[in-house]
Design a protein around this motif. Structure first.
Motif, PDB file in Angstrom:
ATOM      1  N   SER A 131       7.215   1.499 -15.714  1.00  0.00           N
ATOM      2  CA  SER A 131       5.805   0.635 -15.238  1.00  0.00           C
ATOM      3  C   SER A 131       5.273   1.364 -14.272  1.00  0.00           C
ATOM      4  CB  SER A 131       6.208  -0.827 -15.038  1.00  0.00           C
ATOM      5  OG  SER A 131       7.163  -0.644 -13.753  1.00  0.00           O
ATOM      6  N   ASN A 132       3.872   1.371 -13.971  1.00  0.00           N
ATOM      7  CA  ASN A 132       3.426   1.898 -13.016  1.00  0.00           C
ATOM      8  C   ASN A 132       2.517   1.342 -11.981  1.00  0.00           C
ATOM      9  OD1 ASN A 132       3.451   3.324 -15.824  1.00  0.00           O
ATOM     10  ND2 ASN A 132       2.726   5.001 -14.586  1.00  0.00           N
ATOM     11  N   PRO A 133       3.388   0.795 -10.899  1.00  0.00           N
ATOM     12  CA  PRO A 133       2.714  -0.126  -9.922  1.00  0.00           C
ATOM     13  C   PRO A 133       2.068   0.588  -9.133  1.00  0.00           C
ATOM     14  CG  PRO A 133       5.269  -0.066  -9.495  1.00  0.00           C
ATOM     15  CD  PRO A 133       4.652   1.066 -10.867  1.00  0.00           C
ATOM     16  N   GLY A 134       2.151   1.498  -8.791  1.00  0.00           N
ATOM     17  CA  GLY A 134       1.709   2.660  -7.647  1.00  0.00           C
ATOM     18  C   GLY A 134       2.737   3.200  -6.715  1.00  0.00           C
ATOM     19  N   PHE A 135       2.383   3.931  -5.921  1.00  0.00           N
ATOM     20  CA  PHE A 135       3.485   4.711  -5.081  1.00  0.00           C
ATOM     21  C   PHE A 135       4.214   4.020  -4.228  1.00  0.00           C
ATOM     22  CE2 PHE A 135       5.146   7.542  -1.789  1.00  0.00           C
ATOM     23  CZ  PHE A 135       5.765   8.331  -2.872  1.00  0.00           C
ATOM     24  N   ASP A 136       3.434   3.282  -3.297  1.00  0.00           N
ATOM     25  CA  ASP A 136       4.116   2.412  -2.295  1.00  0.00           C
ATOM     26  C   ASP A 136       5.093   1.301  -2.954  1.00  0.00           C
ATOM     27  OD1 ASP A 136       4.781   1.928   0.415  1.00  0.00           O
ATOM     28  OD2 ASP A 136       3.226   0.350   0.508  1.00  0.00           O
ATOM     29  N   ASP A 176      13.604  13.617   5.063  1.00  0.00           N
ATOM     30  CA  ASP A 176      14.833  13.169   5.710  1.00  0.00           C
ATOM     31  C   ASP A 176      14.884  11.801   6.012  1.00  0.00           C
ATOM     32  OD1 ASP A 176      16.116  15.743   5.804  1.00  0.00           O
ATOM     33  OD2 ASP A 176      15.115  16.274   7.575  1.00  0.00           O
ATOM     34  N   ALA A 177      13.440  11.406   6.499  1.00  0.00           N
ATOM     35  CA  ALA A 177      13.509   9.936   6.592  1.00  0.00           C
ATOM     36  C   ALA A 177      13.890   8.993   5.294  1.00  0.00           C
ATOM     37  CB  ALA A 177      12.320   9.540   7.140  1.00  0.00           C
ATOM     38  N   ARG A 178      13.424   9.587   4.192  1.00  0.00           N
ATOM     39  CA  ARG A 178      13.627   8.820   2.880  1.00  0.00           C
ATOM     40  C   ARG A 178      15.195   8.957   2.493  1.00  0.00           C
ATOM     41  NH1 ARG A 178       8.108  10.927  -0.135  1.00  0.00           N
ATOM     42  NH2 ARG A 178       6.758   9.386   0.760  1.00  0.00           N
ATOM     43  N   LYS A 179      15.707  10.054   2.943  1.00  0.00           N
ATOM     44  CA  LYS A 179      17.107   9.996   2.406  1.00  0.00           C
ATOM     45  C   LYS A 179      17.902   9.024   3.051  1.00  0.00           C
ATOM     46  CE  LYS A 179      17.462  15.094   1.614  1.00  0.00           C
ATOM     47  NZ  LYS A 179      17.904  16.217   2.500  1.00  0.00           N
ATOM     48  N   GLU A 180      17.569   8.575   4.258  1.00  0.00           N
ATOM     49  CA  GLU A 180      18.314   7.316   4.688  1.00  0.00           C
ATOM     50  C   GLU A 180      18.153   6.042   3.832  1.00  0.00           C
ATOM     51  OE1 GLU A 180      18.615   8.857   8.945  1.00  0.00           O
ATOM     52  OE2 GLU A 180      19.811   8.213   7.436  1.00  0.00           O
ATOM     53  N   ILE A 181      17.165   5.814   3.154  1.00  0.00           N
ATOM     54  CA  ILE A 181      16.933   4.855   2.132  1.00  0.00           C
ATOM     55  C   ILE A 181      17.311   5.151   0.558  1.00  0.00           C
ATOM     56  CG2 ILE A 181      15.454   3.076   1.627  1.00  0.00           C
ATOM     57  CD1 ILE A 181      13.734   4.025   4.095  1.00  0.00           C
ATOM     58  N   GLY A 222       2.226   4.882   2.431  1.00  0.00           N
ATOM     59  CA  GLY A 222       3.679   5.209   2.127  1.00  0.00           C
ATOM     60  C   GLY A 222       3.814   6.409   1.788  1.00  0.00           C
ATOM     61  N   THR A 223       2.920   7.249   1.437  1.00  0.00           N
ATOM     62  CA  THR A 223       3.022   8.866   1.207  1.00  0.00           C
ATOM     63  C   THR A 223       3.330   9.683   2.412  1.00  0.00           C
ATOM     64  OG1 THR A 223       0.769   9.262   1.372  1.00  0.00           O
ATOM     65  CG2 THR A 223       1.418   8.517  -0.785  1.00  0.00           C
ATOM     66  N   SER A 224       3.758  11.031   1.946  1.00  0.00           N
ATOM     67  CA  SER A 224       3.986  11.828   2.919  1.00  0.00           C
ATOM     68  C   SER A 224       2.706  12.286   3.808  1.00  0.00           C
ATOM     69  CB  SER A 224       4.634  13.029   2.863  1.00  0.00           C
ATOM     70  OG  SER A 224       4.494  13.213   1.437  1.00  0.00           O
ATOM     71  N   ALA A 227      -5.537   3.272   5.046  1.00  0.00           N
ATOM     72  CA  ALA A 227      -4.676   3.421   3.995  1.00  0.00           C
ATOM     73  C   ALA A 227      -5.518   2.934   2.593  1.00  0.00           C
ATOM     74  CB  ALA A 227      -3.824   2.417   4.405  1.00  0.00           C
ATOM     75  N   PHE A 228      -4.770   3.609   1.446  1.00  0.00           N
ATOM     76  CA  PHE A 228      -5.439   3.173   0.262  1.00  0.00           C
ATOM     77  C   PHE A 228      -4.240   2.788  -0.582  1.00  0.00           C
ATOM     78  CE2 PHE A 228      -8.906   5.347   1.540  1.00  0.00           C
ATOM     79  CZ  PHE A 228     -10.114   4.730   1.020  1.00  0.00           C
ATOM     80  N   ASP A 229      -4.289   1.797  -1.486  1.00  0.00           N
ATOM     81  CA  ASP A 229      -3.036   1.485  -2.729  1.00  0.00           C
ATOM     82  C   ASP A 229      -2.938   2.548  -3.471  1.00  0.00           C
ATOM     83  OD1 ASP A 229      -2.154  -0.818  -1.294  1.00  0.00           O
ATOM     84  OD2 ASP A 229      -3.382  -2.088  -2.577  1.00  0.00           O
ATOM     85  N   GLU A 230      -4.305   3.065  -3.929  1.00  0.00           N
ATOM     86  CA  GLU A 230      -3.940   3.985  -5.127  1.00  0.00           C
ATOM     87  C   GLU A 230      -5.033   5.076  -4.912  1.00  0.00           C
ATOM     88  OE1 GLU A 230      -5.898   3.784  -8.364  1.00  0.00           O
ATOM     89  OE2 GLU A 230      -7.221   2.617  -6.948  1.00  0.00           O
ATOM     90  N   ALA A 231      -4.942   5.901  -5.744  1.00  0.00           N
ATOM     91  CA  ALA A 231      -5.778   7.256  -5.518  1.00  0.00           C
ATOM     92  C   ALA A 231      -6.928   7.192  -6.035  1.00  0.00           C
ATOM     93  CB  ALA A 231      -5.213   8.633  -6.229  1.00  0.00           C
ATOM     94  N   SER A 232      -7.419   6.314  -7.226  1.00  0.00           N
ATOM     95  CA  SER A 232      -8.763   6.484  -7.672  1.00  0.00           C
ATOM     96  C   SER A 232      -9.710   5.848  -6.921  1.00  0.00           C
ATOM     97  CB  SER A 232      -8.894   5.941  -9.003  1.00  0.00           C
ATOM     98  OG  SER A 232      -8.477   4.720  -9.329  1.00  0.00           O
ATOM     99  N   THR A 233      -9.634   4.724  -6.059  1.00  0.00           N
ATOM    100  CA  THR A 233     -10.363   4.236  -5.005  1.00  0.00           C
ATOM    101  C   THR A 233     -10.498   5.159  -3.946  1.00  0.00           C
ATOM    102  OG1 THR A 233      -8.414   2.838  -4.426  1.00  0.00           O
ATOM    103  CG2 THR A 233     -10.107   1.807  -5.453  1.00  0.00           C
ATOM    104  N   MET A 234      -9.395   5.834  -3.578  1.00  0.00           N
ATOM    105  CA  MET A 234      -9.561   6.680  -2.467  1.00  0.00           C
ATOM    106  C   MET A 234     -10.496   7.815  -2.675  1.00  0.00           C
ATOM    107  SD  MET A 234      -6.451   8.711  -0.391  1.00  0.00           S
ATOM    108  CE  MET A 234      -5.896   9.479  -1.822  1.00  0.00           C
TER     109      MET A 234
END
Ligand code: GLN
Length: 570
Positions: free
Chosen positions: A159-164, A186-191, A229-231, A249-256
């Motif tokens: 499924s494709n809910p978006g990155f965040d 590194d931050a993400r490796k914690e999770i 939520g992106t780098s 902040a944007f939820d997804e790329a096309s609107t951005m």
């Protein structure tokens, strides 16, 4: 060096060379940026001529090489020149399967413990995942995860809910794995637990084409967008205070992307591979600054969960790389469409006829450049030469001195240096004075250099021709009360021109031949065309023979024509 000089001087817009060479140049202080991922060409090797008596050197090389690798000499040499920063996630890391650090076992298959694994992805992240015309998702991530699942024998539901949202879903246990061009940080490796990296991309700033934003500093007071939520978002929020922009902040790329297009944001930041793809697809953006490192993409699961899924991913990835399928998928989306065209054609280029057949249009266009260069510069040179030649015999001393200086200076400097000076030297000065790029292109520079050069010689021909007319003629005419100008025109020049004509033809032939010299500044005239063809097929004997014959025929024809004109004038 010539290429780099041209790039420095702004006379070529970009240059392509081997990655370590470019990186080394940059590390040595060259003011270059690598803005596009590299293309694969393979490894370096030592070579000897096929079938030569030196073939034994190959065995010796390989033998010594193996030993050097074993005892660390090889690593020491590499580290000495490239440092150890070279391999890791460098700015311009080229994405080739061979650069992937794989830990998986291509022949192993882990056992799935779930009947179906839920995989979540970004919603629009072309070319990694995006909806095609029929509304189905496709892209590198989609194809890779499908191929891996098939190779390893497990089932997936995508499924494709978006990155965040995708990251949140995995964290919350609503999905098993995220495949979304997700950078391993590194931050993400914690999770999360990450698979082996399968791709590398920087993050990059984009602005609308023609924007005045040329650096991060220009963003002061502006609005910059990034996906939640992106780098890119992380990087932007870390640098907001420093550069004084507002982050949206944007939820997804096309609107951005649409927001940038409509001007409601002034810039955005996204993964380089994705931005470049968008621009290639026709987005009217440009990328004024170098990218920032964000590292490698990995497939991720929630920390401590689904270990077999990661194992299957790594094994499957290794298997796809080994079978070549990984490269196929990546080049399906990122390969240039003319990849097939660039490999040399099927025509046999080891015969003169094959060479001509395969390259005639290139050769013709080179010939066209040579001819126009010769004719234009010779016409200008005639004007220059006649002016300075007349000045050289003028009664006025100032005129004579100016003419002498011109002739001495131009004749005293080799043509190639004159051309290099006009093409590289002057633009360099111009740029350092005005900060603007010089408008002189290679053809113009070559024309100026050739005109000056031939002009100086023609001036000498003109002077010689006039001086060959006996002095008494001028004196007799002047003592009859005829003016200097009229005497020149009616008495001296008609006789002098006869002396000059053969020399003009001679100079014309020399000028035509001199066009080969200006190929040094990169102008693709006939000679350079030949060199380019030879660089591709190594047929130097046949190709230079073809070139020699073309020049010979051309010069013979032109001199015949000139001789006829000469006769008529006489
Ligand atoms: N690579 C970036 C990151 O991990 C962006 C990924 C994406 O937008 N899908 O943050």
């Amino acid at each position: 060096d010539l290429m780099n000089n041209s790039l420095d001087a702004g006379s070529v817009y970009a240059a392509m060379d081997d990655q370590p060479v470019v990186q080394y140049a940059i590390s040595q202080g060259k003011n270059y940026a690598i803005n596009i991922d590299g293309e694969k060409v393979g490894s370096f090797a030592f070579a000897v001529k096929k079938g030569s008596k030196y073939e034994y050197l190959i065995d010796e090389f390989n033998h010594a090489f193996a030993e050097m690798k074993k005892d660390g000499t090889y690593d020491a040499i590499m580290a000495k020149w490239l440092g150890d920063s070279e391999k890791s996630d460098d700015k311009s890391s080229v994405v080739t399967s061979s650069s992937l650090k794989l830990t998986g076992d291509a022949s192993a298959k882990a056992t799935p413990v779930k009947s179906t694994y839920k995989i979540v992805m970004d919603s629009s992240f072309a070319p990694f995942e995006y909806q095609n015309d029929s509304g189905k998702y496709e892209g590198i991530d989609v194809d890779l995860i499908k191929a891996i699942a098939e190779q390893q024998g497990f089932n997936i539901e995508i499924s494709n809910p978006g990155f965040d949202a995708a990251l949140n879903a995995v964290q919350a246990g609503q999905a098993d794995g995220v495949m979304a061009g997700m950078s391993i940080t590194d931050a993400r490796k914690e999770i999360f637990d990450f698979s082996d990296p399968y791709y590398t991309s920087n993050i990059l700033l984009a602005v609308k084409k023609g924007s005045f934003v040329k650096s991060y500093e220009d963003l002061n007071g502006k609005t910059v967008g990034a996906k939640n939520g992106t780098s890119s978002y992380t990087w932007l929020s870390e640098h907001a205070a420093q550069y004084g922009y507002t982050l949206r902040a944007f939820d997804e790329a096309s609107t951005m992307y649409d927001s940038l297009n409509s001007g409601s944001i002034d810039a955005l930041m996204d993964d380089e591979a994705v931005l470049r793809y968008a621009i290639k697809q026709g987005r009217n953006f440009e990328t004024p600054v170098d990218g920032e490192k964000s590292g490698e993409y990995g497939f991720a699961v929630n920390k401590g969960t689904n270990p077999e899924l990661l194992e299957m991913f790594n094994n499957g990835l290794a298997a796809l790389v080994k079978s070549g399928e990984y490269d196929k998928i990546v080049s399906k989306y990122l390969g240039s469409s003319d990849e097939k065209k660039s490999t040399s054609s099927s025509v046999d280029e080891t015969t003169i006829w094959g060479l001509i057949k395969n390259n005639y249009s290139q050769l013709l266009s080179g010939l066209g450049t040579t001819l126009s260069l010769t004719l234009i510069s010779f016409a200008i040179a005639m004007v220059i030469g006649i002016i300075f030649g007349m000045m050289a015999v003028a009664p006025n001393k100032v005129l004579r001195t100016i003419s002498a200086i011109f002739i001495d200076v131009v004749r005293g400097i080799p043509l190639m240096i004159v051309a290099a000076f006009i093409f590289w030297g002057i633009p360099n000065l111009f740029e350092s004075l005005t900060g603007k790029q010089s408008p002189i292109n290679d053809f113009l520079a070559a024309t100026i250099a050739l005109s000056l050069n031939a002009g100086a010689y023609i001036a000498e021909i003109v002077r010689g021709g006039i001086e060959a007319v006996p002095k008494g003629q001028m004196e007799a005419s002047r003592s009859l009360g005829i003016s200097y100008g009229k005497t020149m025109k009616k008495v001296i020049l008609p006789q002098a021109v006869r002396v000059m004509l053969p020399n003009f033809i001679n100079q014309f032939v020399i000028s035509l031949k001199d066009t080969t010299i200006v190929s040094a500044i990169g102008l693709v005239e006939l000679f350079q065309t030949g060199k380019i063809i030879i660089a591709r097929n190594y047929q130097s004997f046949r190709m230079y023979a073809i070139l020699a014959i073309i020049y010979l025929v051309m010069i013979t024809l032109l001199t015949r024509l000139a001789k006829r004109l000469e006769k008529r004038l006489k």
